[in-house]
Design a protein around this motif. Sequence first.
Motif, PDB file in Angstrom:
ATOM      1  N   THR A  79      -3.989   5.528  -2.435  1.00 50.77           N
ATOM      2  CA  THR A  79      -4.757   5.113  -1.254  1.00 50.77           C
ATOM      3  C   THR A  79      -6.134   5.788  -1.117  1.00 50.77           C
ATOM      4  O   THR A  79      -7.106   5.100  -0.791  1.00 50.77           O
ATOM      5  CB  THR A  79      -3.902   5.250   0.031  1.00 50.77           C
ATOM      6  N   LEU A 130      -3.265   1.324   1.412  1.00 49.67           N
ATOM      7  CA  LEU A 130      -2.116   0.588   0.865  1.00 49.67           C
ATOM      8  C   LEU A 130      -0.818   0.965   1.556  1.00 49.67           C
ATOM      9  O   LEU A 130       0.191   0.288   1.407  1.00 49.67           O
ATOM     10  CB  LEU A 130      -1.958   0.919  -0.628  1.00 49.67           C
ATOM     11  N   GLN A 136       1.739   4.513  -3.560  1.00 50.47           N
ATOM     12  CA  GLN A 136       0.761   4.031  -2.574  1.00 50.47           C
ATOM     13  C   GLN A 136       0.029   5.209  -1.916  1.00 50.47           C
ATOM     14  O   GLN A 136      -1.178   5.164  -1.711  1.00 50.47           O
ATOM     15  CB  GLN A 136       1.452   3.179  -1.514  1.00 50.47           C
ATOM     16  N   PHE A 142       0.508  -2.905  -4.458  1.00 51.93           N
ATOM     17  CA  PHE A 142      -0.566  -3.674  -3.820  1.00 51.93           C
ATOM     18  C   PHE A 142      -0.047  -4.906  -3.095  1.00 51.93           C
ATOM     19  O   PHE A 142      -0.820  -5.601  -2.440  1.00 51.93           O
ATOM     20  CB  PHE A 142      -1.588  -4.121  -4.883  1.00 51.93           C
TER      21      PHE A 142
END
Length: 173
Positions: free
Chosen positions: A120, A132, A116, A161
């Motif tokens: 991001t 995220l 993430q 996600f």
Amino acid sequence: MTDGGGVVGFGSGRNVPHYPPSVKRVRAVDPATVGRKLAAKRVAASAVPVEYLGLDGQDLPMDDAAVDHVLTTWTLCTIPDVDRALQEMHRVLRPGGALHFIEHGRAPEPKVAQWQDRITPVQRRLFGGCHLNRQIDGLIEGAGFEMTSISTYYVKGPKAFGRMYEGVASKPG
Ligand SMILES: C[S@@+](CC[C@H](N)C(=O)[O-])C[C@H]1O[C@@H](n2cnc3c(N)ncnc32)[C@H](O)[C@@H]1O
């Protein structure tokens, strides 16, 4: 008691049909004019009056302790200064009032969270500033709220996600 609630990140008004009958009035905040157009039919059909009040959750044009409830769904990922927005939500809620949220955010597994963090910057560019990797529960508590209830889960699809945070947090009375 005040007479209503505030929705930060009103968007296309997808939540409008779900407001409970106890809600008498809603003040909507969102910068996107396209969202207003998409929301028009839902707002017109709503039993609850919706007033567009402002454009930015980071600077709510409301008095202190003005509302009983604040609702935010899939919006804390996008607001640039999310700490400031949550402080504003806290300010406009009356003591004992509630923040209701459904948001996506940081995954608990270190490997997923690392992904993430990596994705991001691209996600932000492609999806209007969406992060995220925000630790939604920690951000809410950091703004002075007490968590009343929270449920965390994954929705279908890649874990990076799909980590959801859904719950209610209160402003101490
Ligand atoms: C993914 S959409 C979610 C919309 C709606 N809450 C829903 O659940 O369908 C994110 C929303 O956040 C809004 N937004 C972005 N920056 C914002 C800000 N600074 N203050 C308030 N809303 C913002 C966007 O315009 C958009 O409507």
